[in-house]
Motif scaffolding. Structure first.
Motif, mmCIF file in Angstrom:
data_model
loop_
_atom_site.group_PDB
_atom_site.id
_atom_site.type_symbol
_atom_site.label_atom_id
_atom_site.label_comp_id
_atom_site.label_asym_id
_atom_site.label_seq_id
_atom_site.Cartn_x
_atom_site.Cartn_y
_atom_site.Cartn_z
ATOM 1 N N ARG A 17 0.819 -1.218 0.000
ATOM 2 C CA ARG A 17 0.000 0.000 0.000
ATOM 3 C C ARG A 17 0.849 1.263 0.000
ATOM 4 O O ARG A 17 0.428 2.300 -0.531
ATOM 5 N N LEU A 18 2.023 1.187 0.573
ATOM 6 C CA LEU A 18 2.896 2.357 0.609
ATOM 7 C C LEU A 18 3.666 2.515 -0.696
ATOM 8 O O LEU A 18 3.968 3.632 -1.120
ATOM 9 N N GLY A 19 4.000 1.400 -1.322
ATOM 10 C CA GLY A 19 4.712 1.463 -2.589
ATOM 11 C C GLY A 19 6.213 1.640 -2.457
ATOM 12 O O GLY A 19 6.900 1.863 -3.446
ATOM 13 N N ARG A 20 6.718 1.553 -1.256
ATOM 14 C CA ARG A 20 8.150 1.616 -0.992
ATOM 15 C C ARG A 20 8.415 0.839 0.292
ATOM 16 O O ARG A 20 7.503 0.576 1.075
ATOM 17 N N ALA A 21 9.655 0.484 0.520
ATOM 18 C CA ALA A 21 9.990 -0.333 1.693
ATOM 19 C C ALA A 21 9.888 0.491 2.970
ATOM 20 O O ALA A 21 10.736 1.349 3.234
ATOM 21 N N LYS A 22 8.859 0.234 3.771
ATOM 22 C CA LYS A 22 8.730 0.983 5.024
ATOM 23 C C LYS A 22 9.888 0.672 5.978
ATOM 24 O O LYS A 22 10.248 1.499 6.806
ATOM 25 N N GLN A 23 10.471 -0.514 5.826
ATOM 26 C CA GLN A 23 11.610 -0.890 6.680
ATOM 27 C C GLN A 23 12.778 0.071 6.516
ATOM 28 O O GLN A 23 13.601 0.212 7.412
ATOM 29 N N LEU A 24 12.838 0.730 5.350
ATOM 30 C CA LEU A 24 13.977 1.587 5.024
ATOM 31 C C LEU A 24 13.680 3.069 5.184
ATOM 32 O O LEU A 24 14.545 3.905 4.912
ATOM 33 N N LEU A 25 12.463 3.411 5.598
ATOM 34 C CA LEU A 25 12.179 4.800 5.969
ATOM 35 C C LEU A 25 13.062 5.156 7.157
ATOM 36 O O LEU A 25 13.481 4.276 7.923
ATOM 37 N N THR A 26 13.347 6.414 7.326
ATOM 38 C CA THR A 26 14.293 6.798 8.370
ATOM 39 C C THR A 26 13.707 7.769 9.390
ATOM 40 O O THR A 26 12.835 8.576 9.079
ATOM 41 N N ARG A 27 14.220 7.658 10.592
ATOM 42 C CA ARG A 27 13.939 8.613 11.667
ATOM 43 C C ARG A 27 15.284 9.052 12.213
ATOM 44 O O ARG A 27 16.056 8.222 12.711
ATOM 45 N N GLY A 28 15.592 10.316 12.086
ATOM 46 C CA GLY A 28 16.895 10.798 12.514
ATOM 47 C C GLY A 28 18.037 10.153 11.753
ATOM 48 O O GLY A 28 19.127 9.958 12.292
ATOM 49 N N GLY A 29 17.771 9.827 10.487
ATOM 50 C CA GLY A 29 18.787 9.210 9.655
ATOM 51 C C GLY A 29 18.948 7.717 9.860
ATOM 52 O O GLY A 29 19.757 7.075 9.163
ATOM 53 N N GLU A 30 18.190 7.142 10.762
ATOM 54 C CA GLU A 30 18.264 5.712 11.068
ATOM 55 C C GLU A 30 17.062 4.996 10.466
ATOM 56 O O GLU A 30 15.924 5.426 10.656
ATOM 57 N N THR A 31 17.286 3.921 9.721
ATOM 58 C CA THR A 31 16.155 3.204 9.139
ATOM 59 C C THR A 31 15.290 2.606 10.243
ATOM 60 O O THR A 31 15.772 2.284 11.336
ATOM 61 N N LEU A 32 14.008 2.420 9.930
ATOM 62 C CA LEU A 32 13.101 1.832 10.916
ATOM 63 C C LEU A 32 13.514 0.412 11.261
ATOM 64 O O LEU A 32 13.345 -0.034 12.402
ATOM 65 N N ALA A 33 14.059 -0.322 10.284
ATOM 66 C CA ALA A 33 14.524 -1.683 10.560
ATOM 67 C C ALA A 33 15.672 -1.658 11.562
ATOM 68 O O ALA A 33 15.694 -2.434 12.530
ATOM 69 N N HIS A 34 16.630 -0.776 11.343
ATOM 70 C CA HIS A 34 17.773 -0.664 12.255
ATOM 71 C C HIS A 34 17.307 -0.193 13.624
ATOM 72 O O HIS A 34 17.754 -0.712 14.660
#
Length: 203
Positions: A17-34
């Protein structure tokens, strides 16, 4: 000192639904997965698993250096249940509780996880969950018996139904409304950016 629990980060979804990897979105330069893996690592689990599927190479790179185990869910397109089954199979020899975390809750903080682990330790069953509209869900701490139930999950079924079947006094619950917000589509992404929960990206 390491705790008695294992930790699992669910990061295998395709973000259709987002059309991009949400795992790789960032918060403060840090990916959500990390971020999710790092917060779990800070709880000192005996084992830390990151379940990958879609975008697996990018997600694997994103969590490099955390000291986690990558577990590949080849059936990730079948939904959340398949990731939980994959994690359960990988933890078959683990005798303690398991902390389950999704990587698409950008408001997640280490304090949430500590409270869940402490709450679970205070119950006879060793179980804790986060309330979402009054119903228990993840992040959650589950007793070893969760692995037996995971084998029956289909599609996007999670552990919510099993948690609801337990006696109310058997599950410690965390009331954290901010964790009810996750990233599913562009509208969620805009809200997260406005709230400062995600870095600005080009929509």
């Amino acid at each position: 000192m390491s705790g008695t629990h294992a930790a699992v980060v669910l990061a295998a979804g395709g973000s259709r639904r987002l059309g991009r990897a949400k795992q790789l979105l960032t918060r403060g330069g840090e990916t959500l997965a990390h971020r999710a893996a790092r917060l779990c690592a800070e709880t000192s689990p005996r084992r830390l698993l990151v379940v990958v599927g879609a975008y697996r190479e990018d997600v694997a790179q994103a969590v490099a250096g955390i000291g986690c185990e990558l577990v590949v869910n080849d059936e990730w397109e079948r939904g959340l249940g398949s990731s939980l089954r994959t994690a359960a199979a990988a933890l078959v020899a683990h005798e303690g509780p398991t902390l389950i975390v999704a990587c698409d809750q950008p408001a997640l903080e280490s304090a949430h996880l500590r409270r869940l682990l402490d709450g679970a330790a205070a119950t006879g069953l060793g179980c804790a969950a986060t309330l979402h509209d009054g119903a228990p869900g993840i992040p959650a701490v589950l007793p070893p018996s969760w692995r037996e139930h995971a084998g029956q999950l289909q599609g996007d079924q999670g552990m919510g139904r099993k948690l609801r079947e337990l006696r109310a006094d058997a599950v410690w619950t965390l009331d954290a409304p901010e964790l009810g917000f996750d990233i599913d589509n562009d509208a969620d992404l805009r809200v997260a950016i406005e709230r400062g929960l995600l870095d600005d990206v080009s929509l």
